[in-house]
Design a protein around this motif. Sequence first.
Motif, mmCIF file in Angstrom:
data_model
loop_
_atom_site.group_PDB
_atom_site.id
_atom_site.type_symbol
_atom_site.label_atom_id
_atom_site.label_comp_id
_atom_site.label_asym_id
_atom_site.label_seq_id
_atom_site.Cartn_x
_atom_site.Cartn_y
_atom_site.Cartn_z
ATOM 1 N N GLY A 121 91.013 149.829 1.795
ATOM 2 C CA GLY A 121 90.529 149.642 3.159
ATOM 3 C C GLY A 121 89.078 150.057 3.336
ATOM 4 O O GLY A 121 88.577 150.122 4.446
ATOM 5 N N SER A 122 88.398 150.304 2.234
ATOM 6 C CA SER A 122 87.034 150.818 2.288
ATOM 7 C C SER A 122 86.010 149.694 2.159
ATOM 8 O O SER A 122 86.032 148.925 1.190
ATOM 9 N N SER A 123 85.074 149.647 3.084
ATOM 10 C CA SER A 123 84.001 148.657 2.999
ATOM 11 C C SER A 123 83.075 148.951 1.822
ATOM 12 O O SER A 123 82.381 148.053 1.353
ATOM 13 N N ALA A 124 83.095 150.182 1.316
ATOM 14 C CA ALA A 124 82.271 150.530 0.148
ATOM 15 C C ALA A 124 82.728 149.780 -1.102
ATOM 16 O O ALA A 124 81.965 149.649 -2.063
ATOM 17 N N ALA A 125 83.947 149.257 -1.092
ATOM 18 C CA ALA A 125 84.470 148.531 -2.246
ATOM 19 C C ALA A 125 84.023 147.070 -2.286
ATOM 20 O O ALA A 125 84.108 146.418 -3.327
ATOM 21 N N VAL A 126 83.519 146.540 -1.178
ATOM 22 C CA VAL A 126 83.206 145.110 -1.096
ATOM 23 C C VAL A 126 82.126 144.703 -2.097
ATOM 24 O O VAL A 126 82.325 143.775 -2.893
ATOM 25 N N ALA A 127 80.979 145.339 -2.083
ATOM 26 C CA ALA A 127 79.877 144.943 -2.975
ATOM 27 C C ALA A 127 80.259 145.071 -4.449
ATOM 28 O O ALA A 127 80.020 144.143 -5.226
ATOM 29 N N PRO A 128 80.885 146.164 -4.879
ATOM 30 C CA PRO A 128 81.283 146.251 -6.289
ATOM 31 C C PRO A 128 82.336 145.203 -6.677
ATOM 32 O O PRO A 128 82.295 144.661 -7.784
ATOM 33 N N LEU A 129 83.255 144.900 -5.769
ATOM 34 C CA LEU A 129 84.233 143.856 -6.062
ATOM 35 C C LEU A 129 83.566 142.487 -6.130
ATOM 36 O O LEU A 129 83.932 141.645 -6.963
ATOM 37 N N CYS A 130 82.581 142.259 -5.267
ATOM 38 C CA CYS A 130 81.830 141.000 -5.328
ATOM 39 C C CYS A 130 81.106 140.878 -6.661
ATOM 40 O O CYS A 130 81.103 139.807 -7.283
ATOM 41 N N GLU A 131 80.530 141.971 -7.106
ATOM 42 C CA GLU A 131 79.845 141.953 -8.398
ATOM 43 C C GLU A 131 80.834 141.638 -9.526
ATOM 44 O O GLU A 131 80.546 140.832 -10.409
ATOM 45 N N ALA A 132 82.012 142.249 -9.480
ATOM 46 C CA ALA A 132 83.032 141.964 -10.494
ATOM 47 C C ALA A 132 83.465 140.500 -10.423
ATOM 48 O O ALA A 132 83.628 139.842 -11.456
ATOM 49 N N LEU A 133 83.623 139.975 -9.230
ATOM 50 C CA LEU A 133 84.027 138.581 -9.049
ATOM 51 C C LEU A 133 83.005 137.624 -9.640
ATOM 52 O O LEU A 133 83.350 136.631 -10.273
ATOM 53 N N LEU A 134 81.746 137.921 -9.448
ATOM 54 C CA LEU A 134 80.697 136.997 -9.882
ATOM 55 C C LEU A 134 80.221 137.234 -11.307
ATOM 56 O O LEU A 134 79.643 136.325 -11.916
ATOM 57 N N GLN A 135 80.463 138.423 -11.870
ATOM 58 C CA GLN A 135 79.846 138.727 -13.156
ATOM 59 C C GLN A 135 80.791 139.145 -14.271
ATOM 60 O O GLN A 135 80.386 139.142 -15.437
#
Length: 187
Positions: A121-135
């Motif tokens: 439920g943490s918004s802090a996880a969004v950017a790192p998950l996006c990076e994992a998704l794209l890279q």
Amino acid sequence: MNYQELKPLLCSSNPEEVREAAFSAGEARCTEAVHHLVELLQSGTLGIQEAVETALKKIGGPETVQAAIPLLRSEKVPVRNLAMSVLRQVSVDDVEPLIGLLKDEDGDLRIFAADILGWSGSSAAVAPLCEALLQDEESNVRYQAAISLGELGDKAAADCLNRAVDDEEWVQFAVIEALIKIRDESS
């Protein structure tokens, strides 16, 4: 009960005493017992493991997150699953170590971390998950990152999800599901 009172019971050879002490540690939110409880999670005794899982979820906090993370590397599948169950519930208390696991050399650990972060439920996880998704080089990690972004439901993930629509079919399905959950107009 405090940890000094619980410790002899947690060390008992009587499984019922250990189980009751674990429940008591959870009710008392006894953070001092966390490392002992994590050791007991590996006991192999179902009743004790159930009590310890419940206790760790009640205690929560950064101590529990940090103590449970090493169990994700266990060779014992039930121990890993118990650790994941605990971490899914308490991860919001300390997401940073889990975010760090998204860079681990072990692809399974990256999948586990992505999964758990989706429950945080943490918004802090969004950017790192996006990076994992794209890279991330492994499609299963990208797939789990997309699933978790959908679980988080944060519109900040829409851009990276839109960019991932051209990934492998397996990942595309997860991306589309995530976009449906987010319901961002740009998608």
